[in-house]
Design an enzyme around this catalytic site. Structure first.
Site, PDB file in Angstrom:
ATOM      1  NE  ARG A  65      -2.726   0.190   3.338  1.00 18.56           N
ATOM      2  CZ  ARG A  65      -2.264   0.900   4.257  1.00 18.56           C
ATOM      3  NH1 ARG A  65      -2.106   2.059   4.310  1.00 18.56           N
ATOM      4  NH2 ARG A  65      -2.194   0.173   5.647  1.00 18.56           N
ATOM      5  CE1 TYR A 118     -18.177   8.888 -16.158  1.00 23.82           C
ATOM      6  CE2 TYR A 118     -16.755   9.062 -14.352  1.00 23.82           C
ATOM      7  CZ  TYR A 118     -17.485   8.368 -14.979  1.00 23.82           C
ATOM      8  OH  TYR A 118     -18.139   7.128 -14.640  1.00 23.82           O
ATOM      9  CG  ASP A 183     -10.225  14.050 -16.582  1.00 19.80           C
ATOM     10  OD1 ASP A 183      -9.512  13.335 -17.530  1.00 19.80           O
ATOM     11  OD2 ASP A 183     -11.045  13.628 -15.804  1.00 19.80           O
ATOM     12  CE  LYS A 208     -12.992   5.256 -19.107  1.00 21.53           C
ATOM     13  NZ  LYS A 208     -12.885   6.156 -17.799  1.00 21.53           N
TER      14      LYS A 208
HETATM   15  C1  LIG Z   1     -12.926  12.057 -18.503  1.00 21.18           C
HETATM   16  C2  LIG Z   1     -13.060  10.922 -17.582  1.00 21.18           C
HETATM   17  N1  LIG Z   1     -12.463  11.126 -16.273  1.00 21.18           N
HETATM   18  C3  LIG Z   1     -12.527  10.505 -15.265  1.00 21.18           C
HETATM   19  C4  LIG Z   1     -13.140   9.027 -15.308  1.00 21.18           C
HETATM   20  C5  LIG Z   1     -13.114   8.104 -13.981  1.00 21.18           C
HETATM   21  O1  LIG Z   1     -12.427   6.984 -14.286  1.00 21.18           O
HETATM   22  P1  LIG Z   1     -12.520   5.536 -13.961  1.00 21.18           P
HETATM   23  O2  LIG Z   1     -13.889   5.054 -14.512  1.00 21.18           O
HETATM   24  O3  LIG Z   1     -11.235   5.141 -14.293  1.00 21.18           O
HETATM   25  O4  LIG Z   1     -12.927   5.954 -12.417  1.00 21.18           O
HETATM   26  C6  LIG Z   1     -13.654   8.891 -16.488  1.00 21.18           C
HETATM   27  C7  LIG Z   1     -14.644   7.609 -16.712  1.00 21.18           C
HETATM   28  O5  LIG Z   1     -15.282   7.308 -17.622  1.00 21.18           O
HETATM   29  C8  LIG Z   1     -13.791   9.848 -17.525  1.00 21.18           C
HETATM   30  O6  LIG Z   1     -14.322   9.731 -18.989  1.00 21.18           O
END
Ligand SMILES: Cc1ncc(COP(=O)(O)O)c(C=O)c1O
Length: 407
Positions: A65, A118, A183, A208
């Site tokens: 961890r 998101y 992001d 992704k």
């Molecule tokens: C732009 C974006 N940021 C963050 C996330 C969250 O990521 P995770 O699903 O790996 O927790 C997503 C998920 O679809 C996303 O599209």
């Protein structure tokens, strides 16, 4: 045609592998240890103290961890691709965002966020789960939204699901001394390096494009040393660590990232143009079309428009819902950035938790569909999509489910 070619292609293949030659191996070893033998207590104590302060590389990792060498390789490689001093990996993209928000609290309890985001991120900010005061602001209104206790500005570019682009440099200028988190999941470091535009933190849902094969969950943030230390401390306390096998797969995924991004982007440009000409399509949201990039950020901020497309169909929810049941090659599923193409309905799925009125204001209509273009032959994808649109238009109407009905 946009070009993504650069020495990032070489870095993607070799970063985080500098010691393989000395180890005498061709691929990195995977370390699945949860604990590490302690033969010298005083040396171990030093390592433990350093890890507790947020250091990354200690003589003894002590406990999984606190630190893991396989995950560390991925972090080192990703930091190099983003042009960052350091990177910290977590168990998912949401775990990264949560850690950033928790780490920011030390500087004040107010956060400014630019929509769209998101749906999960939006929900995290509105849920009240974290002890934060959140102001949603337009990208042009950041300066006015910031207060003395503002500790973070959060934005996505391109944004999920509308592909809206935000001028990072402009937001950074408005934010002044407040750190800006970008992001950059949709862009990847191949198309966009937000730190070069003044951002302090670059976040990816590594689930992704970085992983790229739809077979792992992960998140990562690239940043400077100070923030990396803060974030590692949060990771130790909250325990949202990346599993080492996922760390290995992510490190491997980076090697093909430039090729995957370039190829999927080429197909996306073709699909976006064809969709824009389709009589059943009301509008296409794609940074590679003039309307999708009013500030001309592609070329300046992004090396290319990427492989995510959103489009609105005539006929609203009914036709949109039918299209996702009619596709045969595209997979009707949430998530994105995989080798196979995915199609989903944001209002019903990824952005369902966003208030319907806010969704409407952001253009996340009931007829909007989002496609993540993969590596299939583009003509096959078009034939599948076009056929699904035609079949969906020719089927009788169905009432939308209650949760999507207009007020
Ligand atoms: C732009 C974006 N940021 C963050 C996330 C969250 O990521 P995770 O699903 O790996 O927790 C997503 C998920 O679809 C996303 O599209």
């Amino acid at each position: 045609m946009w070009s993504t070619v650069s020495n990032l292609e070489s870095d993607s293949v070799h970063a985080g592998r500098e010691d393989l030659r000395d180890l005498g191996v061709h691929v990195p070893p995977i370390d699945l240890s949860t604990t590490y033998p302690i033969h010298d207590l005083s040396l171990a104590t030093q390592s433990l103290d350093a890890l507790a302060e947020g250091d990354a590389d200690t003589a003894n990792p002590i406990y999984a961890r606190l630190s893991n060498p396989t995950v560390r390789r991925f972090e080192t490689a990703l930091a190099e691709l983003e042009g960052a001093a350091d990177a910290v990996a977590f168990s998912s993209g949401m775990a990264v965002l949560t850690a950033c928000l928790l780490a920011a609290r030390a500087d004040g309890g107010h956060v400014v966020a630019v929509r769209p985001l998101y749906g999960g991120t939006d929900h995290l900010l509105t849920s009240g789960l974290l002890p934060l005061d959140v102001t949603f602001a337009e990208a042009e209104g950041i300066a006015a939204a910031c207060r003395p206790d503002t500790s973070l500005v959060i934005l996505e570019t391109p944004a999920n699901p509308t592909l809206a682009l935000v001028d990072i440099e402009d937001v950074v200028r408005q934010a002044g001394s407040v750190p800006v988190l970008v992001d950059s999941t949709f862009a990847t470091p191949i198309l966009q390096r937000p730190l070069e535009h003044g951002a302090r933190l670059v976040v990816h849902s590594a689930t992704k494009f970085l992983g790229g094969h739809g077979d792992l969950m992960g998140g990562v943030v690239a940043t400077d040393e100070e923030w990396a230390h803060r974030l590692r401390k949060v990771r130790i306390l909250t325990g949202a660590v990346l599993y080492p096998l996922a760390g290995y797969l992510l490190h491997r995924g980076l090697q093909t990232l430039p090729v995957r991004v370039e190829r999927a982007q080429r197909s996306a440009q073709l699909l976006a143009r064809r969709l824009a000409d389709h009589p059943a399509v009301k509008g296409v949201l794609y940074p590679g079309l003039a309307a999708g990039d009013p500030q001309r950020l592609v070329g300046r901020q992004m090396k290319g428009p990427g492989s995510m497309i959103a489009f609105e169909v005539e006929g609203g929810y009914d036709v949109a819902a039918r299209i996702v049941t009619e596709v045969r090659m595209l997979t009707p599923a949430v998530s994105l950035g995989s080798v196979d193409s995915l199609i989903e309905h944001p209002a019903g799925l990824t952005h369902r938790t966003v208030d319907p009125e806010i969704r409407r204001q952001l253009g996340i209509t009931d007829g909007l569909l989002r496609i993540s273009v993969g590596l299939e032959a583009p003509e096959d994808l078009w034939s599948d999509l076009n056929g699904a649109i035609e079949r969906a238009r020719n089927r009788p109407n169905e009432a939308p489910p209650r949760h999507l009905r207009s007020a």
